[in-house]
Design an enzyme around this catalytic site. Sequence first.
Site, PDB file in Angstrom:
ATOM      1  N   ARG A 177      24.651  -2.356  -6.663  1.00 45.11           N
ATOM      2  CA  ARG A 177      24.256  -1.511  -5.541  1.00 45.11           C
ATOM      3  C   ARG A 177      24.584  -0.028  -5.777  1.00 45.11           C
ATOM      4  O   ARG A 177      25.744   0.378  -5.771  1.00 45.11           O
ATOM      5  CB  ARG A 177      24.934  -1.979  -4.250  1.00 45.11           C
ATOM      6  N   TYR A 232       5.021  -4.103   0.669  1.00 46.92           N
ATOM      7  CA  TYR A 232       4.460  -5.414   0.983  1.00 46.92           C
ATOM      8  C   TYR A 232       2.992  -5.314   1.364  1.00 46.92           C
ATOM      9  O   TYR A 232       2.457  -4.223   1.563  1.00 46.92           O
ATOM     10  CB  TYR A 232       5.265  -6.097   2.091  1.00 46.92           C
ATOM     11  N   ARG A 260      -4.508  -0.951  -1.633  1.00 44.49           N
ATOM     12  CA  ARG A 260      -3.418  -0.352  -0.839  1.00 44.49           C
ATOM     13  C   ARG A 260      -2.060  -0.729  -1.421  1.00 44.49           C
ATOM     14  O   ARG A 260      -1.147   0.104  -1.467  1.00 44.49           O
ATOM     15  CB  ARG A 260      -3.527  -0.806   0.619  1.00 44.49           C
ATOM     16  N   GLU A 313       0.250   5.289  16.004  1.00 42.11           N
ATOM     17  CA  GLU A 313      -0.146   3.877  15.860  1.00 42.11           C
ATOM     18  C   GLU A 313       0.869   3.013  16.591  1.00 42.11           C
ATOM     19  O   GLU A 313       1.879   3.509  17.095  1.00 42.11           O
ATOM     20  CB  GLU A 313      -0.237   3.479  14.384  1.00 42.11           C
ATOM     21  N   LYS A 339       3.137   1.120   2.691  1.00 39.64           N
ATOM     22  CA  LYS A 339       3.470  -0.132   3.388  1.00 39.64           C
ATOM     23  C   LYS A 339       4.846  -0.596   2.907  1.00 39.64           C
ATOM     24  O   LYS A 339       4.986  -1.521   2.105  1.00 39.64           O
ATOM     25  CB  LYS A 339       2.372  -1.188   3.170  1.00 39.64           C
TER      26      LYS A 339
END
Length: 278
Positions: free
Chosen positions: A100, A33, A52, A179, A146
Amino acid sequence: MPEIAYVNGKFLPLEQATVSVEDRGYQFADAVYEVVRTYRGRPFGLDEHLARLFRSLAAIQLEHHLDDGQLKSLINEAIQRGGFPETLVYIQISRGVAKRHRGVPDSYEPVFVMTVRELPDTRHIREHGITIVTVPDNRWGRCDIKSVGLLPNVLAYQTAHQAGANDAVFVEADGTINEATAANIFIIHRGRLLTPPEGPKILSGITRGNILDAARAAGIPAAERRITRTELLCADEAFLSSTTAEVVPILSVDGQKIGTGSLSLRIYEQFTKKFSSA
Ligand SMILES: Cc1ncc(COP(=O)(O)O)c(C=O)c1O
């Protein structure tokens, strides 16, 4: 103003937007994302955010047909359609819908989703600061991607709230701080700005990069290097950085007060020149 979404080719009201329960983003967090904000109605750092995003997609080998120009015009269209004074655009790309199984399907159609909302007002936390606790860094080894797999961040944030603090900072067993749950961290030590280096232990924040530039432009020496919890506790000043909250002063760490001061403010003011002059 209604919130809107974009799902695989169509804009629609947010409450009508749906994806399949067999979406691999939902089943396996097999998705990445980005979050982009506007200043004065224009997306900030779009080139960096898209670079990114493409890095994240490549890192998880998610094959797609998106290109930079097409994404830019979609994001700009989303901002126009939303019509908010300032906008927050959330973009998520998953490896699509499949029965799945952990195996990557031989072929798949990525699911591209955007949500378009009014930018939340974060002035209060920027002006008043936040308290943080440190928590063990139990995340995976690719925090530079991300990824939507954010359960450790959710739980660390919950730990902070249960302890009466606003946020948590991830610390390794040897005392290295990485972070916060959705932000990068900076300290000021004897007039120098310090932040952990890029690498697999942190997300390379777009705000982080702009803050380093802003500090250097203001003549404040800045370095990217390992920072320990002890150094954080002894810092002259410390703050978090992120797209939505920008620069947030840290008032205390694990109950121990940290100074709030003028250098962080100077850096923030320099940072704001990046978009106020645009
Ligand atoms: C884990 C993490 N680190 C850092 C950041 C800050 O990144 P940016 O400045 O690009 O918003 C975020 C933002 O969501 C984040 O989730």
